[in-house]
Motif scaffolding. Sequence first.
Motif, PDB file in Angstrom:
ATOM      1  N   ASN A  29       0.808  -1.221   0.000  1.00  0.00           N
ATOM      2  CA  ASN A  29       0.000   0.000   0.000  1.00  0.00           C
ATOM      3  C   ASN A  29       0.839   1.269   0.000  1.00  0.00           C
ATOM      4  N   HIS A  30       2.110   1.166   0.390  1.00  0.00           N
ATOM      5  CA  HIS A  30       2.935   2.362   0.556  1.00  0.00           C
ATOM      6  C   HIS A  30       4.282   2.309  -0.158  1.00  0.00           C
ATOM      7  N   ALA A  31       4.625   1.164  -0.727  1.00  0.00           N
ATOM      8  CA  ALA A  31       5.967   1.004  -1.284  1.00  0.00           C
ATOM      9  C   ALA A  31       5.932   0.114  -2.514  1.00  0.00           C
ATOM     10  N   GLN A  32       7.053   0.034  -3.188  1.00  0.00           N
ATOM     11  CA  GLN A  32       7.208  -0.787  -4.381  1.00  0.00           C
ATOM     12  C   GLN A  32       7.983  -2.048  -4.019  1.00  0.00           C
ATOM     13  N   ARG A  33       7.393  -3.213  -4.323  1.00  0.00           N
ATOM     14  CA  ARG A  33       8.087  -4.476  -4.067  1.00  0.00           C
ATOM     15  C   ARG A  33       9.228  -4.611  -5.061  1.00  0.00           C
ATOM     16  N   VAL A  34      10.435  -4.885  -4.552  1.00  0.00           N
ATOM     17  CA  VAL A  34      11.593  -5.090  -5.426  1.00  0.00           C
ATOM     18  C   VAL A  34      12.119  -6.516  -5.343  1.00  0.00           C
ATOM     19  N   GLN A  35      11.797  -7.230  -4.280  1.00  0.00           N
ATOM     20  CA  GLN A  35      12.056  -8.658  -4.138  1.00  0.00           C
ATOM     21  C   GLN A  35      10.958  -9.204  -3.230  1.00  0.00           C
ATOM     22  N   ASN A  36      10.914 -10.514  -3.016  1.00  0.00           N
ATOM     23  CA  ASN A  36       9.798 -11.112  -2.285  1.00  0.00           C
ATOM     24  C   ASN A  36       9.476 -10.415  -0.968  1.00  0.00           C
ATOM     25  N   SER A  37      10.445 -10.180  -0.140  1.00  0.00           N
ATOM     26  CA  SER A  37      10.210  -9.554   1.162  1.00  0.00           C
ATOM     27  C   SER A  37      10.975  -8.254   1.309  1.00  0.00           C
ATOM     28  N   VAL A  38      11.163  -7.559   0.198  1.00  0.00           N
ATOM     29  CA  VAL A  38      11.907  -6.297   0.201  1.00  0.00           C
ATOM     30  C   VAL A  38      11.115  -5.257  -0.582  1.00  0.00           C
ATOM     31  N   PHE A  39      10.938  -4.089   0.032  1.00  0.00           N
ATOM     32  CA  PHE A  39      10.195  -2.996  -0.588  1.00  0.00           C
ATOM     33  C   PHE A  39      10.999  -1.709  -0.523  1.00  0.00           C
ATOM     34  N   GLU A  40      10.829  -0.862  -1.531  1.00  0.00           N
ATOM     35  CA  GLU A  40      11.390   0.484  -1.520  1.00  0.00           C
ATOM     36  C   GLU A  40      10.243   1.461  -1.336  1.00  0.00           C
ATOM     37  N   ALA A  41      10.402   2.357  -0.382  1.00  0.00           N
ATOM     38  CA  ALA A  41       9.367   3.351  -0.102  1.00  0.00           C
ATOM     39  C   ALA A  41       9.967   4.742  -0.218  1.00  0.00           C
ATOM     40  N   ASP A  42       9.373   5.562  -1.060  1.00  0.00           N
ATOM     41  CA  ASP A  42       9.780   6.959  -1.201  1.00  0.00           C
ATOM     42  C   ASP A  42       8.706   7.791  -0.508  1.00  0.00           C
ATOM     43  N   LEU A  43       8.918   8.089   0.769  1.00  0.00           N
ATOM     44  CA  LEU A  43       7.899   8.714   1.610  1.00  0.00           C
ATOM     45  C   LEU A  43       8.457   9.928   2.331  1.00  0.00           C
ATOM     46  N   ASP A  44       7.558  10.841   2.705  1.00  0.00           N
ATOM     47  CA  ASP A  44       8.014  11.885   3.610  1.00  0.00           C
ATOM     48  C   ASP A  44       8.115  11.271   5.007  1.00  0.00           C
ATOM     49  N   TYR A  45       8.771  11.966   5.907  1.00  0.00           N
ATOM     50  CA  TYR A  45       9.101  11.378   7.200  1.00  0.00           C
ATOM     51  C   TYR A  45       7.861  10.986   7.998  1.00  0.00           C
ATOM     52  N   SER A  46       6.828  11.812   7.983  1.00  0.00           N
ATOM     53  CA  SER A  46       5.634  11.480   8.773  1.00  0.00           C
ATOM     54  C   SER A  46       4.914  10.263   8.202  1.00  0.00           C
ATOM     55  N   ALA A  47       4.847  10.131   6.885  1.00  0.00           N
ATOM     56  CA  ALA A  47       4.225   8.945   6.270  1.00  0.00           C
ATOM     57  C   ALA A  47       5.039   7.701   6.594  1.00  0.00           C
ATOM     58  N   PHE A  48       6.357   7.830   6.596  1.00  0.00           N
ATOM     59  CA  PHE A  48       7.207   6.699   6.955  1.00  0.00           C
ATOM     60  C   PHE A  48       6.957   6.265   8.399  1.00  0.00           C
ATOM     61  N   LEU A  49       6.856   7.226   9.319  1.00  0.00           N
ATOM     62  CA  LEU A  49       6.620   6.884  10.724  1.00  0.00           C
ATOM     63  C   LEU A  49       5.288   6.173  10.908  1.00  0.00           C
ATOM     64  N   ARG A  50       4.265   6.579  10.158  1.00  0.00           N
ATOM     65  CA  ARG A  50       2.965   5.901  10.236  1.00  0.00           C
ATOM     66  C   ARG A  50       3.074   4.468   9.732  1.00  0.00           C
ATOM     67  N   LEU A  51       3.772   4.268   8.606  1.00  0.00           N
ATOM     68  CA  LEU A  51       3.962   2.923   8.066  1.00  0.00           C
ATOM     69  C   LEU A  51       4.757   2.061   9.047  1.00  0.00           C
ATOM     70  N   LYS A  52       5.819   2.592   9.592  1.00  0.00           N
ATOM     71  CA  LYS A  52       6.644   1.861  10.554  1.00  0.00           C
ATOM     72  C   LYS A  52       5.806   1.441  11.755  1.00  0.00           C
ATOM     73  N   ASP A  53       4.987   2.338  12.267  1.00  0.00           N
ATOM     74  CA  ASP A  53       4.129   2.034  13.409  1.00  0.00           C
ATOM     75  C   ASP A  53       3.142   0.914  13.070  1.00  0.00           C
ATOM     76  N   ARG A  54       2.527   0.967  11.887  1.00  0.00           N
ATOM     77  CA  ARG A  54       1.590  -0.081  11.471  1.00  0.00           C
ATOM     78  C   ARG A  54       2.286  -1.436  11.387  1.00  0.00           C
TER      79      ARG A  54
END
Length: 96
Positions: A29-54
Amino acid sequence: MMVLISYDVSTIDADGKTRLRKVAKECQNHAQRVQNSVFEADLDYSAFLRLKDRLLKIIDLKTDSLRFYYLGNNWEKRVEHFGAKETYNPEGVIII
């Protein structure tokens, strides 16, 4: 900022399989899958903190592993890709 997210969820029981699906869905929902269990996320800091918390609320800290690699804003100089899957430009045009 670009963040690389990787995870390893224990799937020896049904709860683990459920957690794995939830972690993957949240990342998708927030990042691009680049390998099976690896994602790249280009987010601002507050969006990243929300994703990390989830994600931290989903995983079991006793059996699962979640890693964040902070690549920052100059990530293009820090990432090299070789192999079959084509890379993508996270700052480019997205067609839905």
